[in-house]
Design an enzyme around this catalytic site. Structure first.
Site, short mmCIF file in Angstrom:
data_model
loop_
_atom_site.label_atom_id
_atom_site.label_comp_id
_atom_site.label_asym_id
_atom_site.label_seq_id
_atom_site.Cartn_x
_atom_site.Cartn_y
_atom_site.Cartn_z
CG ASP A 538 8.39 -16.64 -29.04
OD1 ASP A 538 7.83 -17.10 -27.89
OD2 ASP A 538 9.57 -16.63 -29.23
CD GLU A 541 4.44 -15.60 -23.29
OE1 GLU A 541 4.81 -16.46 -23.60
OE2 GLU A 541 4.72 -14.33 -23.96
CG ASP A 614 12.97 -18.02 -23.94
OD1 ASP A 614 12.62 -18.74 -24.81
OD2 ASP A 614 12.73 -16.74 -23.79
#
Length: 950
Positions: A538, A541, A614
């Site tokens: 997670d 990015e 999300d």
């Protein structure tokens, strides 16, 4: 530039303190726009827009009326005498009328019809970043199949005083040609002499050549943003200066384009010029964790795949823009005067901040052709672990070991099968990844063994930020070996903030760092882990709190001296790859890893699954889930899904129930929620919701044989697993923009209920000259027809295309692990002309033995009252095949359900292994009068057999 006060307050307050409970407890409201760049705040894009405006305002070339000459007024021309064919590559020197910097343009011809176009300076002042191809293309780009020089025919002629070059060649399907005009420079790709894709026909091609840095005083405020650029409180110092490039790519004869995920937008991409409901900003490809992202918005999200498909009733074509720097894409539509009538054109303008211009043009013309071409570049999705196709339950966070085991027992108590339970960051010792908080999880191995006893797996989260702590082994080793990204002066580690507060980030461009990081997943490095534990990457990015747009600054340094601006969109994929390689080598013999990643790029499909990020417990976000998953599938990221129920907020029971009914038809099926939402395991909602959600989960498990067979097909062909309607019905223009109803494989059409109003009708279009059958009632509809349905909460609209054979496993188990030796049921949905076909693929679901032939793949064909099972052409009589077949020898077919028979047979004759026997048919338990059931035919799933209906 104006400094926006909300961000100043945030910097001076929240972010300069520890990550507080306020940040962690936020619930969905709206994206904080002032924390993300607007179009006007992206300097290189502004410059290219200004260039395009100048071109549009200039007088077009005098040859504008010629169909072979573009009508733009581009200042770029081919240097006379420079065009020549060298093997499979046509080479030309192109330069700007005033800059006079020679650019090398290569047009490279691949055997399958794909054309690759590359451009950069012939003698660049500095090397441009060109390793994106190394990380993305099949075998680092070294295994592309090029056209033979003998198959290419290059000639030129003069048209209205301008030299036009043409290269012709053919493949197995069509005759292709590429036409290059010298003045101005442009390229047209033609299929059977019909233009389909144009480059620079609008004249927007522009490459900012590398140049010496001017005197600092000459730079001044640099309002153009060429050498420095300020956003909020941060300044991006550009040591290399301007190095961006852009080009218009135009699809001739098309109205619809798709792809370029990830954005929460419509499936058929909108214009970016406020025309007919379009946006007023381009689609941006720049991997970001946009907290509380909004809908119907081209703001960039977690992943970027610069692949775009265009479709019309005659052809499907694609463009792959191979660049990992920030990229923006504008879309406009126009009508051009054609020979017979006006021609629809989709004009796109692609602009990237840095690197080498490298674009692939894929001519199709069929969907299958397009994905054959695309996957020859980036490789298709490999077979996943079979358990990964089951139901996953996740929360930020399950509190402790007792909570995990209690949730598992509750699943069993309420007869809800599941395969995986997930742990978020709170299982770690102070956000130090590869550790456990033993006060919460006193015996992780015992916990994993208890889960495994019931056929379940555990997934733990591992984020790419490494807590800066000299007593933390992982940080200490990474620091001592220089494995972290460096600051913009390349003198020390790049320091940032994330959940552990002060953090550093692994530099995956460094092969040694990537290898070292992957080894952290080995059992001797990641304590108290077993072979039943898998990984969730997670925040990759990467997210760096306190930074502009919550990601790393563009000028920080990676291995080789490259700046983050060159590789940003690769970062999550390289993190995913490193994790995959570590998991792959943690045990012998090797087992297929399962890894979920939030960030992704082209090539990520090789390493695992992704999800759409999300989202929020809202009907709008549930409606957005399918077009987002479809866009990912179009772009080659097949194993994807959305958080069922929404990550933020508390779903009402009706919404959660409908989301389960939808989520089971996406490739990745996981329920997930934020830590400050209410618990939402299905049993907490009582009846009737519990029973309906349980039924949906059962349906997922019943259909795992079909899902796994689809993944097999995708691994061989690259064809998406879930598909927009137009892929299966390419000539039906009414379906080109359809984004709610979708196909799962070629056989199943899903029309989900997407509204809170149970009385609101659902419109379903049954396409093609074919029968469609309700999967649950077997009611049939003779297409083409449109029908309207009103369904209660317990009903879902799922239809099977006539002519399909669907394999299922009907027995209810705790997990997929307990289904391995279960018998199969075949559903034969007879077509209008009395035929049907389908496939079933089986292997052990975890190893790579299938690569040696250890699988069973059967083709089923029904025609002329006879149902036949035969091996697929890929079946090879190897020792591994025989061993696996022996292992599956007791697995039988327990039922065959014939749906849509015109007449009712009275008896069936089974022939298996040269032995014939008669078997009776059951009509007492059929759903309609056109059904019959072959009860317990008991053929071995791996054998050849046939059933004749009399």
């Amino acid at each position: 530039m104006i400094i926006k006060s909300p961000f100043r307050t945030r910097v001076n307050g929240l972010f300069c303190a520890a990550i507080s409970a306020v940040l962690l407890s936020q619930v969905a409201q709206a994206v904080k726009r002032d924390e993300f760049k607007t179009t006007e705040e992206i300097a290189f894009y502004r410059r290219h827009q200004a260039f395009a405006e100048t071109v549009l305002q200039a007088e077009p070339a005098s040859q504008e009326n010629s169909s072979e000459i573009p009508h733009g007024a581009s200042p770029y021309t081919v240097v006379g005498g420079s065009v020549h064919l060298d093997g499979h590559t046509l080479i030309a020197t192109v330069q700007h009328a005033s800059a006079k910097v020679p650019l090398r343009v290569e047009v490279i011809f691949l055997k399958n019809g794909t054309v690759r176009v590359r451009a950069q300076e012939e003698n660049p002042l500095l090397p441009r970043y060109d390793d994106t191809q190394k990380h993305v293309l099949r075998e680092e780009g070294n295994n592309l199949e090029y056209a033979s020089a003998n198959d290419l025919d290059h000639h030129y002629r003069i048209v209205n005083g301008v030299k036009v070059h043409t290269v012709r060649y053919t493949n197995d399907h069509s005759a292709f040609s590429v036409r290059i005009t010298e003045d101005p420079w442009s390229l047209t790709y033609l299929q059977n002499d019909k233009p389909i894709i144009e480059l620079n026909s609008k004249g927007f091609f522009h490459l900012e050549h590398l140049r010496p840095r001017p005197d600092p005083e000459a730079i001044g405020d640099d309002i153009s943003g060429e050498w420095k650029e300020t956003f909020l409180l941060f300044t991006d110092n550009k040591a290399r200066g301007p190095e961006s490039f852009g080009m218009d790519i135009n699809f001739i004869g098309f109205e619809h384009v798709y792809g370029i995920p990830e954005h929460a937008t419509s499936l058929s991409l909108k214009t970016t010029n406020k025309v007919n409901g379009g946006y007023d900003t381009p689609y941006r490809l720049w991997n970001l964790g946009v907290f509380e992202h909004e809908l119907d918005d081209p703001i960039p999200l977690y992943g970027s795949i610069p692949f775009m498909a265009a479709h019309n009733a005659d052809a499907t074509v694609g463009v792959f823009w191979l660049n990992a720097a920030e990229t923006l894409v504008d879309i406009a539509r126009e009508k051009r005067s054609g020979v017979d009538d006006d021609l629809s054109v989709v004009n796109t303008h692609w602009v990237s901040e840095a690197g080498v211009m490298d674009v692939f043009l894929m001519p199709g013309p069929s969907v299958a052709d397009l994905y054959r071409q695309y996957m020859s570049l980036i490789e298709p999705t490999p077979l996943p672990r079979e358990f990964a196709l089951g139901y996953h339950t996740c929360r930020w966070s399950y509190l402790d070991q007792e909570d995990v085991l209690t949730v598992s027992e509750k699943m069993h108590e309420h007869d809800i099968p599941y395969d995986v339970i997930w742990l978020d960051i709170d299982y770690t010792d102070g956000m130090r990844y590869f550790t456990w908080d033993y006060s919460k999880f006193p015996d992780p191995v015992a916990m994993q063994k208890q889960l495994a006893h019931d056929g379940h797996k555990l997934v733990t989260i591992i984020d790419p930020h490494v807590k800066r702590d000299s007593s933390y082994r992982v940080w200490k080793e990474g620091n001592e070996n220089g494995y972290f990204i460096k600051n913009n002066t390349n003198t020390r580690n790049y320091d940032g903030w994330c959940w552990p507060r002060e953090s550093n980030w692994v530099d995956y461009l460094n092969p040694e760092a990537s290898k070292w990081y992957g080894e952290q997943y080995h059992f001797d490095k990641y304590p108290d882990t077993t072979a039943d534990l898998f990984i969730w990457n997670d925040m990759n990015e990467p997210i760096t709190l306190r930074m502009p747009e919550s990601t790393a600054e563009k000028d920080v340094k990676h291995y080789g001296g490259w700046e983050h601006r060159h590789v940003h969109n690769l970062y999550g994929m390289l993190n995913h790859k490193s994790t995959f390689e570590g998991m792959l080598t943690r045990e012998s013999p090797r087992k297929r890893p399962f890894i979920l990643s939030r960030s992704y790029f082209a090539g990520s499909q090789r390493y695992g699954a992704i999800w759409t990020g999300d989202n929020t417990a809202d009907w709008g976000y549930m409606r957005a889930a399918t077009p987002m998953v479809l866009s990912n599938n179009i772009a080659g990221m097949h194993f994807s899904g959305a958080d069922v129920g929404g990550f933020f907020g508390d779903p009402k029971p009706e919404l959660l129930t409908r989301w389960y009914q939808l989520g089971i038809w996406h490739p990745f099926f996981r329920a997930h929620s934020h830590r400050y939402t209410k618990r939402r395991e299905p049993w907490l909602f009582g009846e009737p919701y519990l029973s309906i959600m349980r039924k949906a989960v059962y349906e997922r498990y019943r259909m795992i044989p079909y899902w796994y067979t689809l993944f097999r097909e995708a691994s061989l062909t690259g064809i998406p697993i879930v598909r927009p309607m137009w892929m299966e019905f390419p000539k039906d223009s009414d379906l080109f923009a359809e984004e709610n109803t979708f196909m799962v494989g070629s056989s199943i059409m899903v029309a989900p209920a997407l509204d809170s109003d149970l009385t609101k009708p659902i419109d379903v279009t049954f396409p093609s000259q074919e029968n469609w059958y309700n999967m649950y009632t077997h009611a049939s509809y003779l297409a083409p027809i449109k029908r309207r349905f009103v369904v209660d909460l317990a009903q879902t609209l799922v239809y099977v295309r006539g002519g399909s054979i669907i394999p299922t496993r009907e027995r209810q188990r705790r997990s997929s692990a307990f289904m391995k030796q279960d018998p199969f049921t075949l559903y034969v949905y007879v077509s209008r002309n009395g035929t049907a076909s389908g496939k079933l693929y089986i292997d052990d679901g975890e190893s790579y033995d299938y690569e040696k032939g250890a699988f069973i793949e059967r083709e089923f064909v029904y025609a002329e009252d006879k149902l036949i099972s035969r091996p697929s052409p890929l079946t090879v009589e190897s020792p591994e095949y025989r061993t696996f077949s022996d292992k599956m020898s007791k697995v039988r077919i327990e039922r065959i359900v014939m749906v849509g028979l015109i007449t009712q047979p009275t008896v069936a004759t089974i022939r298996e292994s040269d032995v014939e026997r008669e078997i009776s048919l059951d009509y007492g338990n059929c759903r309609t009068g056109s059904d019959c059931v072959v009860c317990n035919p008991a053929m071995c799933i791996g054998n050849d057999w046939e059933i004749t209906f009399n």
